[in-house]
Each structure stands twice: as structure tokens, then as C-alpha cells.
Motif scaffolding. Structure first.
Motif, PDB file in Angstrom:
ATOM      1  N   GLU A 102      32.645  50.575  58.595  1.00 31.14           N
ATOM      2  CA  GLU A 102      32.805  51.834  59.334  1.00 31.14           C
ATOM      3  C   GLU A 102      32.156  52.999  58.591  1.00 31.14           C
ATOM      4  O   GLU A 102      31.542  53.875  59.199  1.00 31.14           O
ATOM      5  N   LEU A 103      32.264  53.003  57.265  1.00 37.20           N
ATOM      6  CA  LEU A 103      31.746  54.112  56.463  1.00 37.20           C
ATOM      7  C   LEU A 103      30.319  53.883  55.979  1.00 37.20           C
ATOM      8  O   LEU A 103      29.773  54.727  55.270  1.00 37.20           O
ATOM      9  N   GLY A 104      29.732  52.730  56.317  1.00 38.46           N
ATOM     10  CA  GLY A 104      28.362  52.458  55.899  1.00 38.46           C
ATOM     11  C   GLY A 104      28.230  52.076  54.441  1.00 38.46           C
ATOM     12  O   GLY A 104      27.179  52.297  53.819  1.00 38.46           O
ATOM     13  N   VAL A 105      29.294  51.501  53.883  1.00 35.72           N
ATOM     14  CA  VAL A 105      29.279  51.065  52.492  1.00 35.72           C
ATOM     15  C   VAL A 105      28.810  49.615  52.419  1.00 35.72           C
ATOM     16  O   VAL A 105      29.263  48.764  53.184  1.00 35.72           O
ATOM     17  N   GLU A 106      27.896  49.332  51.503  1.00 40.12           N
ATOM     18  CA  GLU A 106      27.463  47.945  51.286  1.00 40.12           C
ATOM     19  C   GLU A 106      28.468  47.278  50.352  1.00 40.12           C
ATOM     20  O   GLU A 106      28.560  47.617  49.174  1.00 40.12           O
ATOM     21  N   LEU A 107      29.219  46.328  50.904  1.00 43.53           N
ATOM     22  CA  LEU A 107      30.300  45.690  50.168  1.00 43.53           C
ATOM     23  C   LEU A 107      29.923  44.256  49.817  1.00 43.53           C
ATOM     24  O   LEU A 107      29.636  43.439  50.690  1.00 43.53           O
ATOM     25  N   ASP A 108      29.906  43.956  48.526  1.00 44.51           N
ATOM     26  CA  ASP A 108      29.625  42.604  48.037  1.00 44.51           C
ATOM     27  C   ASP A 108      30.933  42.076  47.454  1.00 44.51           C
ATOM     28  O   ASP A 108      31.351  42.480  46.376  1.00 44.51           O
ATOM     29  N   MET A 109      31.606  41.185  48.194  1.00 37.29           N
ATOM     30  CA  MET A 109      32.934  40.731  47.791  1.00 37.29           C
ATOM     31  C   MET A 109      32.903  39.254  47.423  1.00 37.29           C
ATOM     32  O   MET A 109      32.297  38.442  48.112  1.00 37.29           O
ATOM     33  N   VAL A 110      33.585  38.913  46.335  1.00 41.49           N
ATOM     34  CA  VAL A 110      33.668  37.528  45.876  1.00 41.49           C
ATOM     35  C   VAL A 110      35.126  37.175  45.592  1.00 41.49           C
ATOM     36  O   VAL A 110      35.974  38.051  45.426  1.00 41.49           O
ATOM     37  N   ASP A 111      35.395  35.879  45.525  1.00 42.71           N
ATOM     38  CA  ASP A 111      36.736  35.365  45.264  1.00 42.71           C
ATOM     39  C   ASP A 111      36.771  34.758  43.862  1.00 42.71           C
ATOM     40  O   ASP A 111      35.997  33.862  43.549  1.00 42.71           O
ATOM     41  N   SER A 112      37.689  35.236  43.034  1.00 43.59           N
ATOM     42  CA  SER A 112      37.804  34.705  41.669  1.00 43.59           C
ATOM     43  C   SER A 112      38.702  33.478  41.589  1.00 43.59           C
ATOM     44  O   SER A 112      38.862  32.898  40.517  1.00 43.59           O
ATOM     45  N   GLU A 113      39.327  33.121  42.716  1.00 41.63           N
ATOM     46  CA  GLU A 113      40.111  31.884  42.831  1.00 41.63           C
ATOM     47  C   GLU A 113      41.194  31.779  41.766  1.00 41.63           C
ATOM     48  O   GLU A 113      41.473  30.699  41.236  1.00 41.63           O
ATOM     49  N   GLY A 114      41.801  32.917  41.435  1.00 46.50           N
ATOM     50  CA  GLY A 114      42.894  32.905  40.466  1.00 46.50           C
ATOM     51  C   GLY A 114      42.477  32.624  39.037  1.00 46.50           C
ATOM     52  O   GLY A 114      43.303  32.263  38.198  1.00 46.50           O
ATOM     53  N   ASP A 115      41.209  32.816  38.721  1.00 49.91           N
ATOM     54  CA  ASP A 115      40.672  32.482  37.402  1.00 49.91           C
ATOM     55  C   ASP A 115      40.102  33.750  36.756  1.00 49.91           C
ATOM     56  O   ASP A 115      39.044  34.235  37.175  1.00 49.91           O
ATOM     57  N   GLN A 116      40.777  34.281  35.744  1.00 48.54           N
ATOM     58  CA  GLN A 116      40.330  35.519  35.110  1.00 48.54           C
ATOM     59  C   GLN A 116      38.969  35.353  34.447  1.00 48.54           C
ATOM     60  O   GLN A 116      38.138  36.271  34.466  1.00 48.54           O
ATOM     61  N   ALA A 117      38.697  34.197  33.870  1.00 46.34           N
ATOM     62  CA  ALA A 117      37.387  33.966  33.242  1.00 46.34           C
ATOM     63  C   ALA A 117      36.283  34.030  34.286  1.00 46.34           C
ATOM     64  O   ALA A 117      35.197  34.580  34.027  1.00 46.34           O
ATOM     65  N   LYS A 118      36.549  33.480  35.464  1.00 45.94           N
ATOM     66  CA  LYS A 118      35.569  33.546  36.547  1.00 45.94           C
ATOM     67  C   LYS A 118      35.360  34.988  36.983  1.00 45.94           C
ATOM     68  O   LYS A 118      34.224  35.415  37.240  1.00 45.94           O
ATOM     69  N   LEU A 119      36.451  35.749  37.054  1.00 47.60           N
ATOM     70  CA  LEU A 119      36.336  37.166  37.406  1.00 47.60           C
ATOM     71  C   LEU A 119      35.484  37.906  36.386  1.00 47.60           C
ATOM     72  O   LEU A 119      34.624  38.730  36.750  1.00 47.60           O
ATOM     73  N   ASN A 120      35.697  37.636  35.110  1.00 49.13           N
ATOM     74  CA  ASN A 120      34.894  38.285  34.068  1.00 49.13           C
ATOM     75  C   ASN A 120      33.406  38.022  34.288  1.00 49.13           C
ATOM     76  O   ASN A 120      32.567  38.937  34.166  1.00 49.13           O
ATOM     77  N   ASP A 121      33.062  36.775  34.611  1.00 52.62           N
ATOM     78  CA  ASP A 121      31.655  36.415  34.852  1.00 52.62           C
ATOM     79  C   ASP A 121      31.124  37.122  36.097  1.00 52.62           C
ATOM     80  O   ASP A 121      29.966  37.570  36.116  1.00 52.62           O
ATOM     81  N   GLN A 122      31.951  37.225  37.112  1.00 51.62           N
ATOM     82  CA  GLN A 122      31.517  37.889  38.344  1.00 51.62           C
ATOM     83  C   GLN A 122      31.252  39.376  38.108  1.00 51.62           C
ATOM     84  O   GLN A 122      30.306  39.947  38.660  1.00 51.62           O
ATOM     85  N   VAL A 123      32.081  39.988  37.274  1.00 50.07           N
ATOM     86  CA  VAL A 123      31.868  41.395  36.932  1.00 50.07           C
ATOM     87  C   VAL A 123      30.541  41.557  36.193  1.00 50.07           C
ATOM     88  O   VAL A 123      29.777  42.507  36.439  1.00 50.07           O
ATOM     89  N   ASP A 124      30.236  40.630  35.300  1.00 55.46           N
ATOM     90  CA  ASP A 124      28.956  40.677  34.593  1.00 55.46           C
ATOM     91  C   ASP A 124      27.786  40.605  35.577  1.00 55.46           C
ATOM     92  O   ASP A 124      26.782  41.319  35.425  1.00 55.46           O
ATOM     93  N   VAL A 125      27.906  39.755  36.582  1.00 57.09           N
ATOM     94  CA  VAL A 125      26.853  39.625  37.596  1.00 57.09           C
ATOM     95  C   VAL A 125      26.695  40.931  38.371  1.00 57.09           C
ATOM     96  O   VAL A 125      25.578  41.392  38.615  1.00 57.09           O
ATOM     97  N   PHE A 126      27.825  41.533  38.761  1.00 51.83           N
ATOM     98  CA  PHE A 126      27.760  42.799  39.492  1.00 51.83           C
ATOM     99  C   PHE A 126      27.097  43.888  38.646  1.00 51.83           C
ATOM    100  O   PHE A 126      26.315  44.701  39.137  1.00 51.83           O
ATOM    101  N   ILE A 127      27.439  43.921  37.370  1.00 49.03           N
ATOM    102  CA  ILE A 127      26.843  44.922  36.476  1.00 49.03           C
ATOM    103  C   ILE A 127      25.334  44.695  36.353  1.00 49.03           C
ATOM    104  O   ILE A 127      24.546  45.648  36.389  1.00 49.03           O
ATOM    105  N   ASP A 128      24.924  43.440  36.232  1.00 51.88           N
ATOM    106  CA  ASP A 128      23.497  43.119  36.151  1.00 51.88           C
ATOM    107  C   ASP A 128      22.769  43.528  37.430  1.00 51.88           C
ATOM    108  O   ASP A 128      21.585  43.888  37.399  1.00 51.88           O
ATOM    109  N   LYS A 129      23.472  43.464  38.558  1.00 54.20           N
ATOM    110  CA  LYS A 129      22.876  43.874  39.840  1.00 54.20           C
ATOM    111  C   LYS A 129      22.714  45.392  39.928  1.00 54.20           C
ATOM    112  O   LYS A 129      21.974  45.892  40.770  1.00 54.20           O
ATOM    113  N   GLY A 130      23.438  46.114  39.074  1.00 53.79           N
ATOM    114  CA  GLY A 130      23.360  47.566  39.100  1.00 53.79           C
ATOM    115  C   GLY A 130      24.170  48.194  40.218  1.00 53.79           C
ATOM    116  O   GLY A 130      23.743  49.184  40.826  1.00 53.79           O
TER     117      GLY A 130
END
Length: 301
Positions: A20-48
Motif C-alpha cells: 500500500e505504501l510502495g515499500v519494497e519488502l524482502d521477507m525471509v523465514d529464519s525457521e526458528g534458527d538464530q544462526a540462520k537469522l544472523n546469516d540472513q541479516v548479513d545477506v541483507f546488509i550486503d544487498k545494501g
């Protein structure tokens, strides 16, 4: 995505409101795994990305996520699960939290149960003036599970009602299936006929408890928390006694609103009606609402 509240309420509203607000949302599921979430955050940061919005797997791991965002100079909105380490939010000027006051939900649920217990003397099955209860706690260590458990029971004690905990179960998840398995076991235990009340720290677990009770044709007051649409329907049908509105749609919208302001470098509350928690300049709290048969239709659909 394997969580009734997050997947059924918060996630669809994040997607809808972002579109509705025109925001580009890239959403992922960490599947209850904090280590996986940490890696996903690294990927998002690399994407800028312009801003990070994170539902922590482990609230005690917030510092790691905050440090990553700070090193990359990317604003961070934590939502739904609040950091548990004192002072960690103050280590970065571009991190905020959107969610609830964990204790408030338990307080409201407890007050609702106290009022109903006092109004229904026939719930005291052995007429001994003592409330015999079982409690489905949810994810161990989760701040909501811990605070709700303490406050819900404390409400009875504060009201001068003697309580007796027959059993408590900290499930690895908040799931209906785990709760049903636990309730099935309790209903075959020696104390099964003594259970006068079932307290559940979310609606998903309440659904499991009710399924187990239905399987043995047993009727006991059951309380949940979240006010999922299915829970409201069950209140109308007389299967669930009460719940507490955890407004996931409001959490989702506030998360997006704060994320936009953070990304643009605006005042974090610009253009909104939100207020920062009186005890913190870092948190927006979404209030809870008690839901019973008297008002469930106001929130259905």
C-alpha cells in the motif's frame, strides 16, 4: 512462518501495508534458527538495504544483530520480540522496538480469569475454594511466555484466591500440535479430574487444549491470548472462554511506519500517532484488549 500469530496475522499485514505504501519488502523465514537469522541479516546488509526489520529468534541474541546493523550504519527496527539484555538498545542510536508490554498481556488475561472465576462458583469442582489449574507456557525463555505466566497467576493471588498448579509445560514452540499432545497426557494423569482451568499463553496452544478436551468430551474453561480470528469464532461457539487481543496488524503497520522514517532519516514518529514508551525512547508499545463473549463480535473479521 510456522507460528499461528506471526504467519496468520503479522506477516500478511506486513506484506499488504508495505505494498500500500510502495515499500519494497524482502521477507525471509529464519525457521526458528538464530544462526540462520544472523546469516540472513548479513545477506541483507550486503544487498545494501535501507532498513532492517527483525523479529528475533532469540531475544538474548539482540546485541549481535544490533552490532551488525551499527557496523553497516543501517537503521534497525526490532519487532515482536524485545531484546532482553539491559542497555543493549542504547548501544546504537538507530535501533527501535515495536511490540507490546509482555507483562500487560498476562495482567489483562489474569484479571479476566479472576472476574470469571468469581462469577462462576460452579467452576470450583470440588468446592474447596482453591483454583486447580494447568498452564501451557510456550517457548521457554521467550519474554512473553515468561511474563504472561507470572502475571496471569499473580492476578489470582492478588485477588486473594488460593491457587494450585497441577502442571505447567514449556513447549519448544507455541504450536497447537505440541499443546494437544501435552493436554492429552494431562487428561490421562492422576490429576485429570481435578483440572478446573486451562491457562494458555497463546491461542494456538488453546486450540490444542480444546482439541484434547473435545476428544474425551470434557468441558473446562480455557483461556488463550492473541485473539486470532479462529479464537474469536470459538468464543462465539462457547469452546474458548476468553482471549486477549494482541494486535498483530497494528504491530505490522507500526513496524513499517517506523522503518520508513528510520530509512529516510526522519524523526522516528513523524507522520504517526504512536508514542514512545514512557520508560524508554526506544520502544513503541501496542496495547492489549481483553476479549470475551461480551465483545468478541467487535473484533471478528
Amino acid at each position: 512462518y510456522n507460528d499461528n500469530f506471526m504467519n496468520g496475522v503479522v506477516r500478511p499485514e506486513l506484506e499488504r501495508y508495505a505494498e500500500e505504501l510502495g515499500v519494497e519488502l524482502d521477507m525471509v523465514d529464519s525457521e526458528g534458527d538464530q544462526a540462520k537469522l544472523n546469516d540472513q541479516v548479513d545477506v541483507f546488509i550486503d544487498k545494501g538495504v535501507d532498513v532492517l526489520a527483525i523479529n528475533l529468534v532469540d531475544p538474548a541474541a539482540a546485541k549481535n544483530i544490533i552490532d551488525k546493523a551499527k557496523a553497516a550504519d543501517i537503521p534497525l527496527i526490532l519487532f515482536n520480540k524485545e531484546a532482553t539484555e539491559d542497555g543493549v538498545m542504547d548501544t546504537y542510536d538507530k535501533v527501535w522496538y515495536v511490540g507490546t508490554d509482555s507483562a500487560e498481556a498476562g495482567i489483562i488475561q489474569g484479571e479476566m480469569m479472576v472476574a470469571d472465576w468469581q462469577a462462576n462458583t460452579d467452576w470450583d469442582l470440588n468446592d474447596d475454594g482453591v483454583l486447580d489449574y494447568v498452564l501451557l507456557k510456550g517457548e521457554p525463555g521467550h519474554p512473553d511466555a515468561e511474563a504472561r505466566t507470572v502475571e496471569a497467576v499473580k492476578a489470582f493471588v492478588d485477588a486473594g484466591i488460593t491457587v494450585n498448579e497441577l502442571a505447567i509445560q514449556a513447549s519448544p514452540t507455541w504450536s497447537t500440535a505440541d499443546a494437544k499432545n501435552t493436554m492429552d497426557a494431562w487428561l490421562t494423569a492422576t490429576f485429570a479430574d481435578d483440572i478446573e482451568l486451562v491457562i494458555c499463553n497463546n491461542d494456538g496452544m488453546a486450540f490444542g487444549a480444546i482439541q484434547a478436551l473435545d476428544a474425551v468430551s470434557k468441558k473446562i474453561p480455557v483461556y488463550g491470548l492473541d485473539a486470532l480470528q479462529q479464537a474469536l469464532t470459538m468464543i462465539g461457539d462457547g469452546d474458548l472462554t476468553g482471549t486477549v487481543l494482541h494486535d498483530g496488524q497494528a504491530v505490522a503497520r507500526a513496524t513499517i511506519d517506523l522503518a520508513i522514517n528510520a530509512a529516510l532519516g526522519n524523526d522516528i514518529l513523524e507522520g504517526t500517532d504512536y508514542e514512545l514508551d514512557h520508560s524508554s525512547t526506544k520502544a513503541v508499545r501496542i496495547p492489549f484488549v481483553p476479549i470475551t463473549y461480551s465483545n468478541y463480535l467487535d473484533y471478528l473479521d
